[in-house]
Design a protein around this motif. Structure first.
Motif, PDB file in Angstrom:
ATOM      1  N   VAL A  80       0.839  -1.211   0.000  1.00 54.96           N
ATOM      2  CA  VAL A  80       0.000   0.000   0.000  1.00 54.96           C
ATOM      3  C   VAL A  80       0.874   1.262   0.000  1.00 54.96           C
ATOM      4  CG1 VAL A  80      -1.586   1.360   1.433  1.00 54.96           C
ATOM      5  CG2 VAL A  80      -2.069  -1.057   0.982  1.00 54.96           C
ATOM      6  N   GLY A  81       0.667   2.135  -1.012  1.00 57.78           N
ATOM      7  CA  GLY A  81       1.466   3.362  -1.134  1.00 57.78           C
ATOM      8  C   GLY A  81       2.888   3.030  -1.562  1.00 57.78           C
ATOM      9  N   CYS A  82       3.001   2.243  -2.644  1.00 58.28           N
ATOM     10  CA  CYS A  82       4.314   1.708  -3.068  1.00 58.28           C
ATOM     11  C   CYS A  82       5.226   2.784  -3.643  1.00 58.28           C
ATOM     12  CB  CYS A  82       4.122   0.596  -4.093  1.00 58.28           C
ATOM     13  SG  CYS A  82       3.418   1.199  -5.658  1.00 58.28           S
ATOM     14  N   GLY A  83       4.695   3.953  -4.033  1.00 61.35           N
ATOM     15  CA  GLY A  83       5.550   4.956  -4.675  1.00 61.35           C
ATOM     16  C   GLY A  83       6.205   4.360  -5.913  1.00 61.35           C
ATOM     17  N   ALA A  84       7.540   4.482  -6.004  1.00 62.31           N
ATOM     18  CA  ALA A  84       8.266   3.936  -7.157  1.00 62.31           C
ATOM     19  C   ALA A  84       8.535   2.429  -7.014  1.00 62.31           C
ATOM     20  CB  ALA A  84       9.567   4.691  -7.326  1.00 62.31           C
ATOM     21  N   SER A 105      -1.827   5.726  -5.275  1.00 67.68           N
ATOM     22  CA  SER A 105      -2.855   6.612  -5.822  1.00 67.68           C
ATOM     23  C   SER A 105      -2.285   7.578  -6.867  1.00 67.68           C
ATOM     24  CB  SER A 105      -3.516   7.396  -4.679  1.00 67.68           C
ATOM     25  OG  SER A 105      -2.519   8.028  -3.908  1.00 67.68           O
ATOM     26  N   THR A 106      -0.963   7.551  -7.085  1.00 65.60           N
ATOM     27  CA  THR A 106      -0.342   8.473  -8.052  1.00 65.60           C
ATOM     28  C   THR A 106      -0.009   7.737  -9.351  1.00 65.60           C
ATOM     29  OG1 THR A 106       0.603   9.675  -6.200  1.00 65.60           O
ATOM     30  CG2 THR A 106       1.540  10.141  -8.352  1.00 65.60           C
ATOM     31  N   GLY A 107      -0.622   8.191 -10.438  1.00 61.55           N
ATOM     32  CA  GLY A 107      -0.505   7.500 -11.723  1.00 61.55           C
ATOM     33  C   GLY A 107       0.916   7.375 -12.242  1.00 61.55           C
ATOM     34  N   LYS A 108       1.730   8.444 -12.122  1.00 63.14           N
ATOM     35  CA  LYS A 108       3.078   8.392 -12.715  1.00 63.14           C
ATOM     36  C   LYS A 108       3.956   7.364 -11.982  1.00 63.14           C
ATOM     37  CE  LYS A 108       5.277  12.000 -10.007  1.00 63.14           C
ATOM     38  NZ  LYS A 108       6.089  13.176  -9.911  1.00 63.14           N
ATOM     39  N   LYS A 109       3.692   7.145 -10.716  1.00 66.52           N
ATOM     40  CA  LYS A 109       4.473   6.153  -9.965  1.00 66.52           C
ATOM     41  C   LYS A 109       4.082   4.730 -10.396  1.00 66.52           C
ATOM     42  CE  LYS A 109       5.423   9.261  -6.198  1.00 66.52           C
ATOM     43  NZ  LYS A 109       5.297   9.644  -4.819  1.00 66.52           N
ATOM     44  N   ILE A 110       2.777   4.544 -10.584  1.00 64.14           N
ATOM     45  CA  ILE A 110       2.300   3.225 -11.035  1.00 64.14           C
ATOM     46  C   ILE A 110       2.770   2.945 -12.468  1.00 64.14           C
ATOM     47  CG2 ILE A 110       0.144   1.997 -11.645  1.00 64.14           C
ATOM     48  CD1 ILE A 110       1.050   2.011  -8.606  1.00 64.14           C
ATOM     49  N   ALA A 130      -4.801   3.254  -7.486  1.00 67.75           N
ATOM     50  CA  ALA A 130      -6.052   3.415  -6.729  1.00 67.75           C
ATOM     51  C   ALA A 130      -5.706   3.813  -5.312  1.00 67.75           C
ATOM     52  CB  ALA A 130      -6.834   2.099  -6.705  1.00 67.75           C
ATOM     53  N   ARG A 131      -6.692   4.340  -4.614  1.00 68.07           N
ATOM     54  CA  ARG A 131      -6.523   4.597  -3.186  1.00 68.07           C
ATOM     55  C   ARG A 131      -6.862   3.311  -2.440  1.00 68.07           C
ATOM     56  NH1 ARG A 131      -5.520   9.593  -1.709  1.00 68.07           N
ATOM     57  NH2 ARG A 131      -5.854   8.889   0.421  1.00 68.07           N
ATOM     58  N   ALA A 132      -6.084   2.995  -1.423  1.00 72.47           N
ATOM     59  CA  ALA A 132      -6.269   1.741  -0.691  1.00 72.47           C
ATOM     60  C   ALA A 132      -7.692   1.606  -0.157  1.00 72.47           C
ATOM     61  CB  ALA A 132      -5.271   1.665   0.457  1.00 72.47           C
ATOM     62  N   GLU A 133      -8.239   2.712   0.383  1.00 72.03           N
ATOM     63  CA  GLU A 133      -9.553   2.644   1.035  1.00 72.03           C
ATOM     64  C   GLU A 133     -10.684   2.485   0.012  1.00 72.03           C
ATOM     65  OE1 GLU A 133      -7.477   5.129   0.973  1.00 72.03           O
ATOM     66  OE2 GLU A 133      -8.461   7.064   0.717  1.00 72.03           O
ATOM     67  N   SER A 148       3.805  -1.912   3.928  1.00 66.62           N
ATOM     68  CA  SER A 148       3.724  -0.479   3.668  1.00 66.62           C
ATOM     69  C   SER A 148       4.919   0.222   4.312  1.00 66.62           C
ATOM     70  CB  SER A 148       2.409   0.089   4.209  1.00 66.62           C
ATOM     71  OG  SER A 148       2.198   1.376   3.660  1.00 66.62           O
ATOM     72  N   ARG A 149       5.549   1.131   3.539  1.00 69.29           N
ATOM     73  CA  ARG A 149       6.694   1.897   4.052  1.00 69.29           C
ATOM     74  C   ARG A 149       6.469   3.375   3.772  1.00 69.29           C
ATOM     75  NH1 ARG A 149      12.959   1.803   1.785  1.00 69.29           N
ATOM     76  NH2 ARG A 149      12.039   3.157   0.223  1.00 69.29           N
ATOM     77  N   ALA A 150       6.627   4.197   4.804  1.00 68.86           N
ATOM     78  CA  ALA A 150       6.633   5.660   4.670  1.00 68.86           C
ATOM     79  C   ALA A 150       5.355   6.213   4.052  1.00 68.86           C
ATOM     80  CB  ALA A 150       7.852   6.117   3.846  1.00 68.86           C
ATOM     81  N   VAL A 151       4.196   5.732   4.505  1.00 68.86           N
ATOM     82  CA  VAL A 151       2.932   6.207   3.925  1.00 68.86           C
ATOM     83  C   VAL A 151       2.137   7.053   4.919  1.00 68.86           C
ATOM     84  CG1 VAL A 151       0.708   5.481   2.940  1.00 68.86           C
ATOM     85  CG2 VAL A 151       2.824   4.363   2.223  1.00 68.86           C
ATOM     86  N   ALA A 152       1.975   6.577   6.162  1.00 71.42           N
ATOM     87  CA  ALA A 152       1.179   7.330   7.148  1.00 71.42           C
ATOM     88  C   ALA A 152       1.502   6.797   8.536  1.00 71.42           C
ATOM     89  CB  ALA A 152      -0.315   7.149   6.856  1.00 71.42           C
TER      90      ALA A 152
HETATM   91  N1  SAM Z   1       6.449   3.261  -0.098  1.00 71.60           N
HETATM   92  C1  SAM Z   1       7.271   4.113  -0.948  1.00 71.60           C
HETATM   93  C2  SAM Z   1       8.663   4.247  -0.384  1.00 71.60           C
HETATM   94  O1  SAM Z   1       8.898   3.829   0.743  1.00 71.60           O
HETATM   95  O2  SAM Z   1       9.540   4.785  -1.101  1.00 71.60           O
HETATM   96  C3  SAM Z   1       6.611   5.473  -1.205  1.00 71.60           C
HETATM   97  C4  SAM Z   1       6.422   6.335  -0.001  1.00 71.60           C
HETATM   98  S1  SAM Z   1       5.707   7.885  -0.418  1.00 71.60           S
HETATM   99  C5  SAM Z   1       6.355   8.896   0.829  1.00 71.60           C
HETATM  100  C6  SAM Z   1       3.989   7.646   0.031  1.00 71.60           C
HETATM  101  C7  SAM Z   1       3.146   7.123  -1.108  1.00 71.60           C
HETATM  102  O3  SAM Z   1       1.894   6.700  -0.582  1.00 71.60           O
HETATM  103  C8  SAM Z   1       2.860   8.154  -2.182  1.00 71.60           C
HETATM  104  O4  SAM Z   1       3.321   7.669  -3.427  1.00 71.60           O
HETATM  105  C9  SAM Z   1       1.327   8.322  -2.152  1.00 71.60           C
HETATM  106  O5  SAM Z   1       0.790   8.520  -3.440  1.00 71.60           O
HETATM  107  C10 SAM Z   1       0.893   6.998  -1.536  1.00 71.60           C
HETATM  108  N2  SAM Z   1      -0.400   7.019  -0.821  1.00 71.60           N
HETATM  109  C11 SAM Z   1      -0.737   7.811   0.242  1.00 71.60           C
HETATM  110  N3  SAM Z   1      -1.995   7.521   0.669  1.00 71.60           N
HETATM  111  C12 SAM Z   1      -2.454   6.517  -0.128  1.00 71.60           C
HETATM  112  C13 SAM Z   1      -3.684   5.785  -0.175  1.00 71.60           C
HETATM  113  N4  SAM Z   1      -4.677   6.059   0.671  1.00 71.60           N
HETATM  114  N5  SAM Z   1      -3.812   4.804  -1.100  1.00 71.60           N
HETATM  115  C14 SAM Z   1      -2.808   4.565  -1.977  1.00 71.60           C
HETATM  116  N6  SAM Z   1      -1.626   5.217  -1.991  1.00 71.60           N
HETATM  117  C15 SAM Z   1      -1.446   6.187  -1.066  1.00 71.60           C
END
Ligand code: SAM
Length: 241
Positions: A80-84, A105-110, A130-133, A148-152
């Motif tokens: 969840v929130g994989c970024g790159a 949730s960010t298209g360019k990363k996906i 997509a957004r996880a929720e 999940s890493r570095a998302v919330a």
């Molecule tokens: N996990 C990656 C890493 O460790 O390098 C990316 C971390 S980045 C700081 C956080 C990512 O979480 C962003 O790319 C953002 O678009 C994604 N994100 C935040 N809330 C999200 C949600 N509710 N569903 C999906 N993606 C989400």
């Protein structure tokens, strides 16, 4: 670094951090190709703040690969929130047995994760924008493990992640610090969502004079998540469980 120097640095860094069993000659070569693609793409599109080769080996590859030890064979994983693609892309490279969905949730990363998977000829990873929720509506309790890493913060993250995990499955939250504080804040909510802490582990990884701290929190889901979760994102943020 040329290819030989890169692969030798990568292999010795895995070895020096006690995880040499997680990388093979084949996966080291794929990590090298992935690193090049990340650096090149990052010149045009902002994907990561870590752009030097040694930084990528330590802060992306060793860090992400380290959680492989907690993922059983043939598991179906969602990130969840994989970024790159972190941690999911390095995990898909070093663990051909697992089936991976990278979600952001960010298209360019996906787009980048899909392009990297195609370039590296990985057939065990799919990237979804997509957004996880919201993704959970069609994919509730479908995954053996959610990473999940570095998302919330954990009290928010657990509501995004745990509804996706099967009963009996795992949620692996990668934290760099303040894990204990976040866990204390999130503990009641995690119980409501049907999970308990299995274990947590603090480690540090090094490459020459550089080092990173990693706190891994592994939760086990024991009961289904009540249907009222996850709530809408605004509600999750406003009133974390
Ligand atoms: N996990 C990656 C890493 O460790 O390098 C990316 C971390 S980045 C700081 C956080 C990512 O979480 C962003 O790319 C953002 O678009 C994604 N994100 C935040 N809330 C999200 C949600 N509710 N569903 C999906 N993606 C989400």
């Amino acid at each position: 670094m040329d290819k030989n120097q890169y692969i030798s640095t990568l292999l010795s860094t895995f070895e020096n951090n006690g995880i040499s069993d997680l990388v093979t000659a084949e996966s080291a070569e794929k990590l090298y190709l992935f690193s090049n693609l990340l650096v090149e793409t990052n010149k045009i599109t902002n994907l990561t703040a870590i752009t030097d080769e040694k930084g990528i080996i330590l802060k992306h590859f060793v860090d992400c690969a380290s959680i492989s030890r907690y993922i059983p064979t043939n598991y179906r994983l969602i990130d969840v929130g994989c970024g790159a693609g972190f941690p999911s892309l390095p995990l898909a490279i070093i663990r051909p047995d697992i089936a991976v969905v990278s979600l952001d949730s960010t298209g360019k990363k996906i787009d980048f994760v899909n392009r990297a998977a195609a370039n590296l000829k990985l057939d065990n990873i799919t990237a979804v924008c997509a957004r996880a929720e919201e993704f959970v509506t069609e994919n509730r309790e479908m995954f053996d493990v959610c990473t999940s890493r570095a998302v919330a913060r954990l009290n928010i993250l657990s509501e995004l992640c745990l509804p996706l995990v099967k009963v009996g499955g795992l949620f692996i939250a990668m934290k760099s610090n303040k894990g204990a504080e976040e866990y204390a804040e999130a503990q009641n909510g995690i119980t409501k969502l049907g999970a308990t802490l299995k274990f947590s582990k603090e480690e540090s990884f090094v490459l020459e004079s550089d080092s990173i701290a990693r706190e891994t929190y592994v939760f086990k889901k024991g009961r289904p998540t009540p249907k009222e979760f996850p709530r809408k994102y605004a509600q999750i943020l406003k009133k974390p469980l």
